[in-house]
Every structure is written in structure tokens, then in C-alpha cells.
Scaffold this active site. Structure first.
Site, PDB file in Angstrom:
ATOM      1  N   SER A 284       0.852  -1.192   0.000  1.00  0.00           N
ATOM      2  CA  SER A 284       0.000   0.000   0.000  1.00  0.00           C
ATOM      3  C   SER A 284       0.881   1.232   0.000  1.00  0.00           C
ATOM      4  O   SER A 284       2.002   1.207   0.534  1.00  0.00           O
ATOM      5  CB  SER A 284      -0.889   0.006   1.247  1.00  0.00           C
TER       6      SER A 284
ATOM      7  N   TYR B 295      -1.889  -0.778  10.800  1.00  0.00           N
ATOM      8  CA  TYR B 295      -1.976  -1.198   9.407  1.00  0.00           C
ATOM      9  C   TYR B 295      -0.761  -0.715   8.621  1.00  0.00           C
ATOM     10  O   TYR B 295      -0.157  -1.454   7.851  1.00  0.00           O
ATOM     11  CB  TYR B 295      -3.260  -0.653   8.790  1.00  0.00           C
TER      12      TYR B 295
ATOM     13  N   LYS C  74       2.121  -2.920   6.566  1.00  0.00           N
ATOM     14  CA  LYS C  74       2.413  -2.783   5.144  1.00  0.00           C
ATOM     15  C   LYS C  74       3.859  -2.347   4.909  1.00  0.00           C
ATOM     16  O   LYS C  74       4.489  -2.767   3.921  1.00  0.00           O
ATOM     17  CB  LYS C  74       1.439  -1.803   4.496  1.00  0.00           C
TER      18      LYS C  74
END
Length: 253
Positions: free
Chosen positions: A144, A157, A161
Site C-alpha cells: 500500500s 496497518y 504494510k
């Protein structure tokens, strides 16, 4: 068409969104596909039927990436369904929006288990089987833009990533002698099941967010599929440890 003829792929999280778009593009290019879904069996059955419509072998398993023994179950099921896979797409992920000061260890652990630990050991198991067979292969990690750009209330998160992006580089270096390539696709703002509350329920907000993207709109799952096909195919044979941003131009800002 036919860029992946004779190839066999695992796509995690392949029943919906980006995973389904990638699985479909692979099947269209002649690749047999084994994919996972967390618990949406109707969507998984629909995806399987669509893939088989392209004349390839396709099947799935319901799998919680955080469950004990999940990696071994996946590798065994995939080999039984389509043969020894030579492409692995680490796409399955989970995300929550919780402020840094309110994040619990349990929430943190769940995101790290699914988004980083599972891809790490799935890549390890995948590569070990290819090495034993003396066969080359390709790993495609779906990361991402937020791996390198902070967004509020998603620190866990973003860390997961960022770790996945570094896994690409580390594994690429160590697996290169075995002919196993590892690369990343980094999506920008993309309409997926996890953010449907925005693009489906608040389309004005979604359009507003898209205004800041140079190409003028958020992404769709199928926008990511071409990059994954390229990285899985012989067209990227001299590429490993790389990262392709598919983001409508956000990375340029």
C-alpha cells in the site's frame, strides 16, 4: 492472452476486490488458480465459477490467515488442487481504524498476523517447495502507499504494510539464487470491500478524495491486475525486489 500459460498461482484473499481482479486476470492469461477466502463462501464459489469459465483449473479454501497451521494447510491444498504453484500473490489483509492511543494489543496482533506474519511464512513455505523441486517462481506482495505515508488512526496497518514492503526486498535478495523473484504492487486509494462504507455509502466523500489524485479518480480493483500479471510473467524476468505504485499518480505528489 496466454502470458501465464502453464503457470499455477496461489492468490490469498481472492474472492473479492483486488484479489478477485488479480485471480481473474491470471485465469484469463491461462494460469491455474487456487485462492483463499476468509468466510464469504458464496463469493468464493462465484469467483471459482468465473475462473473456470476461462478453461483453467480453479479452486479455493476458506482460510483464516491468523489461524494456527494456516500456511501448511494452504500449501497442501493448493498443491492438491492445481499442482506445485509457481506464483504466490500475498493479497489477503485486514484493517481497522483506531487511534494510536486507543489501539489494543489484540487489535494490533490481528492486523500483524494477517498482513505480515502470514505473508512472511507463506513466502517461506512457497520458496522452500520450489527450491526442493529446482523450479523458479514469482511472489507478488500487495502492499500500500500507506507503507510510507502516514494516515491517521491506522498506525498498526501502516506498520504491517511497511513490513511487507521490506519483506519483498529481503526475500528478493535471499531467494534470487534459486530463481525466485519477489516484488510488490502498492495500490493507492482503491474501492474495496473494506472501504465500501465510503465509496458505496458516501459517494460524495469518495469523489472528494479522488480530486487530489492526478488522474482524477480513486482506483478500481481491476486497475491493479495488470501489474500483478506483469510481475508473475516472464515479461518481468529481470525484476526482483521492486515496487510498482498503481495509484493514479499519488506517489508523484
Amino acid at each position: 492472452m496466454g502470458r501465464l500459460d502453464g503457470r499455477r498461482a496461489i492468490v490469498t484473499g481472492g474472492a473479492n476486490g483486488i484479489g478477485r481482479a488479480i485471480a481473474t486476470a491470471f485465469a484469463r492469461e491461462g494460469c491455474d488458480v487456487f485462492f483463499t477466502a476468509l468466510n464469504d463462501e458464496p463469493a468464493a464459489r462465484s469467483t471459482r465459477a468465473e475462473l473456470r469459465g476461462y478453461g483453467v483449473a480453479a479452486d479455493f479454501t476458506l482460510l483464516d490467515a491468523a489461524a494456527t497451521g494456516a500456511v501448511d494447510r494452504l500449501m497442501d491444498a493448493a498443491a492438491a488442487a492445481v499442482g506445485l504453484p509457481d506464483v504466490l500473490v500475498n493479497n489477503a489483509a485486514t484493517a481497522t481504524r483506531t487511534g494510536f492511543l486507543d489501539l489494543t494489543p489484540e487489535e494490533y496482533d490481528r492486523v500483524m498476523e494477517v498482513n505480515l506474519r502470514f505473508p512472511f511464512f507463506a513466502t517461506q513455505a512457497f520458496a522452500a517447495r520450489l527450491r526442493a523441486a529446482g523450479a523458479p517462481g514469482s511472489v507478488v506482495n500487495i502492499s500500500s502507499l500507506s507503507a510510507s505515508s502516514a494516515v491517521s488512526a491506522m498506525a498498526h496497518y501502516q506498520c504491517s504494510k511497511a513490513g511487507l514492503s521490506m519483506l519483498t526486498r529481503s526475500a528478493a535478495y535471499e531467494l534470487a539464487p534459486f530463481g525466485i523473484r519477489v516484488n510488490t504492487v502498492s495500490p493507492g486509494l482503491t474501492a474495496t470491500k473494506s472501504n465500501a462504507v465510503q465509496w458505496r455509502d458516501d459517494p460524495d466523500l469518495w469523489r472528494e478524495r479522488g480530486k487530489d489524485i492526478p488522474l482524477g479518480r480513486p482506483g478500481r480493483p481491476e486497475d491493479l491486475a495488470g501489474a500483478a500479471v506483469f510481475l508473475a510473467s516472464a515479461e518481468s524476468a529481470w525484476m526482483t525486489g521492486g515496487d510498482i505504485a498503481v495509484d493514479g499518480g499519488e506517489v508523484a505528489l
